[in-house]
Design a protein around this motif. Structure first.
Motif, PDB file in Angstrom:
ATOM      1  N   UNK A  65       0.481  -1.236  -0.152  1.00 41.70           N
ATOM      2  CA  UNK A  65       0.141   0.567  -0.223  1.00 41.70           C
ATOM      3  C   UNK A  65       0.700   1.552  -0.076  1.00 41.70           C
ATOM      4  N   UNK A  66       0.049   2.521  -0.194  1.00 43.73           N
ATOM      5  CA  UNK A  66       1.125   3.902  -0.626  1.00 43.73           C
ATOM      6  C   UNK A  66       1.129   4.186   0.760  1.00 43.73           C
ATOM      7  N   UNK A  67       2.407   4.237   1.491  1.00 42.38           N
ATOM      8  CA  UNK A  67       2.277   4.188   3.606  1.00 42.38           C
ATOM      9  C   UNK A  67       1.359   6.157   3.417  1.00 42.38           C
ATOM     10  N   UNK A  68       1.145   6.346   4.809  1.00 42.87           N
ATOM     11  CA  UNK A  68       1.292   7.536   5.126  1.00 42.87           C
ATOM     12  C   UNK A  68       2.568   8.420   5.088  1.00 42.87           C
ATOM     13  N   UNK A  69       2.680   9.854   5.061  1.00 43.81           N
ATOM     14  CA  UNK A  69       4.034  10.962   5.216  1.00 43.81           C
ATOM     15  C   UNK A  69       4.658   9.961   6.922  1.00 43.81           C
ATOM     16  N   UNK A  70       5.639  10.180   7.411  1.00 44.54           N
ATOM     17  CA  UNK A  70       6.979   9.596   7.901  1.00 44.54           C
ATOM     18  C   UNK A  70       6.519  10.683   9.500  1.00 44.54           C
ATOM     19  N   UNK A  71       6.372  10.802   9.925  1.00 45.30           N
ATOM     20  CA  UNK A  71       6.525  12.010  11.238  1.00 45.30           C
ATOM     21  C   UNK A  71       8.137  11.497  11.393  1.00 45.30           C
ATOM     22  N   UNK A  72       8.748  10.120  11.717  1.00 49.18           N
ATOM     23  CA  UNK A  72      10.255  10.600  12.109  1.00 49.18           C
ATOM     24  C   UNK A  72      11.539   9.944  10.885  1.00 49.18           C
ATOM     25  N   UNK A  87      11.852   5.096   8.375  1.00 52.38           N
ATOM     26  CA  UNK A  87      11.511   5.880   8.809  1.00 52.38           C
ATOM     27  C   UNK A  87       9.119   5.505   9.992  1.00 52.38           C
ATOM     28  N   UNK A  88       8.836   6.047  10.735  1.00 50.13           N
ATOM     29  CA  UNK A  88       7.839   6.490  11.792  1.00 50.13           C
ATOM     30  C   UNK A  88       6.861   6.248  10.559  1.00 50.13           C
ATOM     31  N   UNK A  89       5.808   5.414  10.308  1.00 50.45           N
ATOM     32  CA  UNK A  89       4.798   6.460   9.784  1.00 50.45           C
ATOM     33  C   UNK A  89       3.552   6.894  10.633  1.00 50.45           C
ATOM     34  N   UNK A  90       2.788   7.962  10.457  1.00 48.90           N
ATOM     35  CA  UNK A  90       2.260   8.763  10.665  1.00 48.90           C
ATOM     36  C   UNK A  90       1.220   8.150  10.293  1.00 48.90           C
ATOM     37  N   UNK A 100       6.871   0.850  11.392  1.00 49.40           N
ATOM     38  CA  UNK A 100       8.191   1.890  10.113  1.00 49.40           C
ATOM     39  C   UNK A 100       7.856   1.003   9.348  1.00 49.40           C
ATOM     40  N   UNK A 101       8.433   2.009   8.281  1.00 51.47           N
ATOM     41  CA  UNK A 101       8.540   1.884   7.338  1.00 51.47           C
ATOM     42  C   UNK A 101      10.411   1.844   6.514  1.00 51.47           C
ATOM     43  N   UNK A 102      11.181   0.757   6.323  1.00 47.26           N
ATOM     44  CA  UNK A 102      12.357   0.826   5.926  1.00 47.26           C
ATOM     45  C   UNK A 102      12.700   0.942   4.498  1.00 47.26           C
ATOM     46  N   UNK A 103      13.966   1.259   4.013  1.00 50.80           N
ATOM     47  CA  UNK A 103      14.507   1.048   2.637  1.00 50.80           C
ATOM     48  C   UNK A 103      15.667   0.611   2.448  1.00 50.80           C
ATOM     49  N   UNK A 104      15.708   0.127   2.168  1.00 49.73           N
ATOM     50  CA  UNK A 104      16.984  -1.299   2.101  1.00 49.73           C
ATOM     51  C   UNK A 104      18.196  -1.169   3.119  1.00 49.73           C
TER      52      UNK A 104
END
Length: 136
Positions: A65-72, A87-90, A100-104
Motif C-alpha cells: 500500500x502507499x504508506x502515509x507520510x513519516x513523522x520521523x 521512517x516511523x509512519x504517521x 516502521x517503513x524501511x528502505x534498503x
C-alpha cells in the motif's frame, strides 16, 4: 537413520552460523517532520541503534500500500559505504504509530527492497525513539 540425524544437526548448526552481519553504523541523522528538527546521532546512540537493528532485522514485509507520510525519518550510514533509511509512519490519531517503513535496511530479510514495513510494539518503538533522542 543415525547418519541422517547427524547430517540434519550439522545443517542446522551450519545454517544458524550464517547470520548476516551488518556493517557498523558510522553516522545517523534523525529528522522530525512536525518540528523540522534534525538530530545528528552520537557514537553512543549509533551503538544502541545498531543493537536495536540487529534484534529487529527479520519479519519485514513488502509494501502493499502507499504508506502515509513519516513523522520521523532515520537516515543510516554504514562503514562499508552503504545507506539505509527507516521512517516511523504517521497514521491518523486513532491508530498507534508503531509501523516502521524501511528502505534498503541492510541485513534485514528485505534489504534489497526500497520499501518494507513492519509493526512493532509500543515499547519497541518507544525504545527506538529514546535511542534517537526523539520524544513521542
Amino acid at each position: 537413520m543415525k547418519s541422517l540425524i547427524s547430517l540434519t544437526l550439522l545443517c542446522v548448526v551450519f545454517l544458524s552460523g550464517c547470520k548476516h552481519e551488518i556493517p557498523p553504523l558510522i553516522a545517523g541523522e534523525v529528522r522530525v517532520s512536525n518540528s523540522g528538527k534534525v538530530i545528528q546521532m552520537s557514537p553512543e546512540q549509533l551503538k544502541l541503534l545498531q543493537a536495536w537493528l540487529e534484534k529487529n532485522l527479520s519479519n519485514w514485509g513488502r509494501c502493499l500500500y502507499t504508506p502515509p507520510a513519516p513523522s520521523v525519518i532515520i537516515l543510516l550510514h554504514y562503514a562499508d559505504g552503504s545507506q539505509s533509511a527507516m521512517s516511523l509512519l504517521k497514521f491518523p490519531a486513532e491508530i498507534k504509530q508503531t509501523t516502521l517503513l524501511a528502505s534498503h535496511l541492510i541485513g534485514s530479510n528485505l534489504s534489497e527492497q526500497p520499501c518494507a514495513v513492519q509493526s512493532f510494539s509500543e515499547n519497541e518503538v518507544g525504545a527506538l525513539m529514546s535511542i534517537t533522542g526523539v520524544s513521542q
